[in-house]
Design a protein around this motif. Sequence first.
Motif: not given
Length: 350
Positions: A295-320
């Motif tokens: 809640l703090n992240l979305l209000h003060t930074q526009g940030g989010r918590l990302y699940p491991a499967h999303v991080l994994d997908e971004w790593l693969r998209l980036a070439g890992c």
Amino acid sequence: MPLSLPPQEAARYLVAGQAPAPLVDLVHTMAFHAAAAGLRLGLFDALAGGARGPEELAEELGAEPYSLRVLLDALAATGYLERDGDRYANGVAAGWLLSSTPGSYGTALGFWHALISELWSGLDGSVRTGTPGADFYAWLATRSEVFRGFHALQRNLADWLFEEVAEAVPLPKGAARLLDLGGGHARFSIGYCLLHEGLSATVVDLPEALETGRANAEAAGLAGRVGFATEPGTGHDVVLLFNVLHGFAPEPARRLVEEAVAALRPGGLALVLETAPSPVGAGVVDTAFARCFELNLLHTQGGRLYPAHVLDEWLRLAGCGPATVHPLRRMATRVLLAAVKGDTHYETVQ
Ligand SMILES: C[S@@+](CC[C@H](N)C(=O)[O-])C[C@H]1O[C@@H](n2cnc3c(N)ncnc32)[C@H](O)[C@@H]1O
């Protein structure tokens, strides 16, 4: 300090609904502010040696005696202090706030108190519009004491986690260049350089954050091996993205992963440490903290918590290759991912 409610009162407020449970929360909020005031006045440190009377304390702290007594009684009623006649002593919670305690929780309390008091108004607007109502890092840059507190807090957490992180995912043999994106205080870079003789590190962060890291690297005797920059460069053996992605909305966060992997040589190792949105094995307090942190992240930074499967997908998209995922024992809210640039699995680079 969470009020220690006797069973009958707890049942009335929290179970039967015969009295307004939000009142308990209101008192907790008042206690939070009172504790922050006590912390800034140096009250808990002044009581570190044992119980004392209000007159003597008022003189030492430079406080108005009647007003200090009101604060002392509020802190005693909410569990921070213990009162015996006309003398006050630190309670269990106050013990966590002493500046002499290594990794004192006073750093966290002071930082969160400033942030919540100054930035959390307008939360409803952020939820209504989906756009942040504040700019955390711009605010932080204007508040030098809070800025120091924020980086000290991150450093304390890194001190606590480094050993487990380094054990969970050893660096590939012969790794010579490490990039620490958003590395701030540089504790992780320092830790890895101390473990690996041939390793040097580059910490990339906002210009104002680099001073903290520089001072820490000098203090560790590593000024020659831990460098600082505002651009990542290329050809690194290892890249760290530790506790950075949650400060960004999905698309900028994905691009940061892309930028991190682009800075690696082929076969290099990407490590991502993040707060998990649904922590496995976390207790009620940690789980509630993770929810409120988002809640703090979305209000003060526009940030989010990302699940491991999303991080994994971004790593693969980036070439890992596929990431290995390591939950951490020391902090159930954190998860560590390791992925290798190219079509390889982490184990093969050992
Ligand atoms: C939560 S701290 C994490 C620090 C450290 N990596 C750790 O895990 O302890 C986030 C870091 O990202 C840095 N940061 C935030 N926005 C940034 C940006 N746009 N470019 C570079 N660094 C940034 C902050 O200054 C801060 O040092």
